[in-house]
Design an enzyme around this catalytic site. Structure first.
Site, PDB file in Angstrom:
ATOM      1  N   ARG A  16      28.196  90.297  71.043  1.00 45.14           N
ATOM      2  CA  ARG A  16      26.919  89.557  70.991  1.00 45.14           C
ATOM      3  C   ARG A  16      26.267  89.706  72.355  1.00 45.14           C
ATOM      4  NH1 ARG A  16      25.204  83.820  68.457  1.00 45.14           N
ATOM      5  NH2 ARG A  16      25.375  85.179  66.648  1.00 45.14           N
ATOM      6  N   HIS A  75      20.482  91.675  63.889  1.00 46.01           N
ATOM      7  CA  HIS A  75      21.593  90.771  63.542  1.00 46.01           C
ATOM      8  C   HIS A  75      22.128  91.211  62.168  1.00 46.01           C
ATOM      9  CE1 HIS A  75      24.227  87.495  63.721  1.00 46.01           C
ATOM     10  NE2 HIS A  75      23.417  86.467  63.706  1.00 46.01           N
ATOM     11  N   GLN A  93      24.406  88.954  59.894  1.00 45.15           N
ATOM     12  CA  GLN A  93      23.640  87.894  59.241  1.00 45.15           C
ATOM     13  C   GLN A  93      22.940  88.440  57.999  1.00 45.15           C
ATOM     14  OE1 GLN A  93      23.390  84.487  60.248  1.00 45.15           O
ATOM     15  NE2 GLN A  93      22.615  84.449  58.156  1.00 45.15           N
ATOM     16  N   ASP A 149      13.734  81.021  60.602  1.00 46.21           N
ATOM     17  CA  ASP A 149      14.700  81.017  61.716  1.00 46.21           C
ATOM     18  C   ASP A 149      14.058  80.208  62.845  1.00 46.21           C
ATOM     19  OD1 ASP A 149      16.715  81.607  63.571  1.00 46.21           O
ATOM     20  OD2 ASP A 149      16.099  83.708  63.865  1.00 46.21           O
ATOM     21  N   CYS A 201      19.337  81.128  58.868  1.00 49.07           N
ATOM     22  CA  CYS A 201      20.595  81.656  59.413  1.00 49.07           C
ATOM     23  C   CYS A 201      21.395  80.587  60.161  1.00 49.07           C
ATOM     24  CB  CYS A 201      20.300  82.827  60.342  1.00 49.07           C
ATOM     25  SG  CYS A 201      19.186  82.397  61.692  1.00 49.07           S
ATOM     26  N   ARG A 214      28.964  84.371  55.691  1.00 52.14           N
ATOM     27  CA  ARG A 214      29.258  85.148  56.896  1.00 52.14           C
ATOM     28  C   ARG A 214      30.740  85.521  56.922  1.00 52.14           C
ATOM     29  NH1 ARG A 214      25.970  84.788  61.448  1.00 52.14           N
ATOM     30  NH2 ARG A 214      27.403  86.372  62.239  1.00 52.14           N
TER      31      ARG A 214
END
Ligand code: CP
Ligand code: NVA
Length: 324
Positions: A121, A148, A151, A235, A275, A303
């Protein structure tokens, strides 16, 4: 004797015939058939007892490198590795910054000698690409400023579960249409045949390239963008690393809060997705997040399942996984 759940490793440093490792840095690193295979595997894993999965990555190690905070990505990857019989190691920004303490190439070459896969990340995407190019084990993007993909895989798994299919589904993304989540959602929807509309101010319009023009459109009006949407997605307004832009973003995105009135313009059985983490009273109201149309916690659960499938896909010969 061959173990009952023998799975051939892919791309390890120690392989006699070294193959180039597969990475997932962005959704487009997989094609539609591969995404379908990962989603199918995720569904099978979700329906299988965890105790029957313990041999699948036995003895394998995932390194997880975080330059930004995380709850879902960190815990779902670590729990996933544990459930598959493997192990995960975490290094945070104090120990690791892509390209800061040493070059991305040096860090990647060292880690490839210790572990079977690396999840990163990070901030900018470029150093991550350099890291992956030098790695001899699979590298997974656990969020960069631009993408991402994990996701997005969980998002499309959730849409498929809730609505039965992806092709022809109309997804409306409301808010910062240039952020990592929006970009990866668009990539995944484009590959899988879903339509995407964006509701965003002109300053945050998505970069719709040629391949997206057929299935994506951006609107300034949230009501026009959301009309008849099957999925409404939002988001946070200020992504990690963009904190200096907070005041400007709040002003730009104020007309784009997903509230009950806006949701009433979507299809009657539309689902609401996010998310997470969510900021109630900003990108959506408390009522929408907690309402009957919201699937955000099922989405967060996915996830775990989709990343387990991805790890198996990148690290093993999945044709030899004895699932139904
Ligand atoms: N959605 C997501 O990636 O959550 P985290 O930032 O908590 O990992
Ligand atoms: N766009 C958000 C996603 C968090 C999961 C960010 O980058 O902070």
């Amino acid at each position: 004797m061959t173990p009952a759940l023998a799975i051939a490793p892919r791309g390890r440093q120690s392989d006699t015939v070294a193959k180039a490792p597969r990475h997932l840095l962005k959704v487009g690193d997989l094609d539609a058939a591969e995404i379908t295979a990962v989603l199918d595997l995720a569904e099978q894993l979700k329906a299988t007892r965890a105790v029957d999965q313990l041999q699948m990555l036995r003895g394998r190690t995932l390194a997880m490198l975080f330059e930004k905070p995380s709850l879902r990505t960190r815990v779902s990857f670590e729990a996933g590795m544990t459930q598959l019989g493997g192990h995960a190691i975490v290094a945070s920004a104090a120990d690791f910054m892509v390209g800061k303490r040493e070059t991305p190439e040096d860090a990647a070459r060292v880690l490839s000698r210790y572990v079977d896969a690396v999840m990163v990340r990070t901030h900018a995407h470029g150093p991550l690409e350099r890291f992956a190019a030098a790695a001899t084990v699979p590298v997974i993007n656990g969020l960069s400023a631009e993408h991402h993909p994990c996701q997005a895989l969980a998002d499309i798994l959730t849409i498929k579960e809730k609505l039965g299919h992806l092709s022809g589904i109309k997804v409306c993304y409301v808010g910062d249409a240039r952020n990592n989540v929006a970009v990866s959602l668009l990539d995944a929807c484009s590959l899988m045949g879903a339509q995407v509309t964006f509701a965003c101010p002109p300053s945050l319009r998505p970069n719709l390239s040629g391949r997206h023009k057929r299935n994506a459109r951006a609107f300034t009006s949230p009501v026009r963008a959301i009309a008849d949407a099957d999925v409404v997605y939002t988001d946070i307004w200020v992504s990690m690393g963009e904190e200096a832009l907070t005041e400007r973003r709040m002003a730009e995105l104020l007309p784009y809060t997903v509230d009950e009135e806006l949701m009433s313009h979507a299809a009657p059985r539309a689902i609401f997705m996010h998310c997470l983490p969510a900021h109630r009273g900003e990108e959506m109201t408390e009522g929408v997040l907690e309402g009957e149309q919201s699937v955000v916690f099922d989405q967060a659960e996915n996830r775990l399942h989709v990343q387990k499938a991805l790890l198996l896909y990148l690290l093993t010969d999945t044709t030899r996984i004895p699932l139904a």
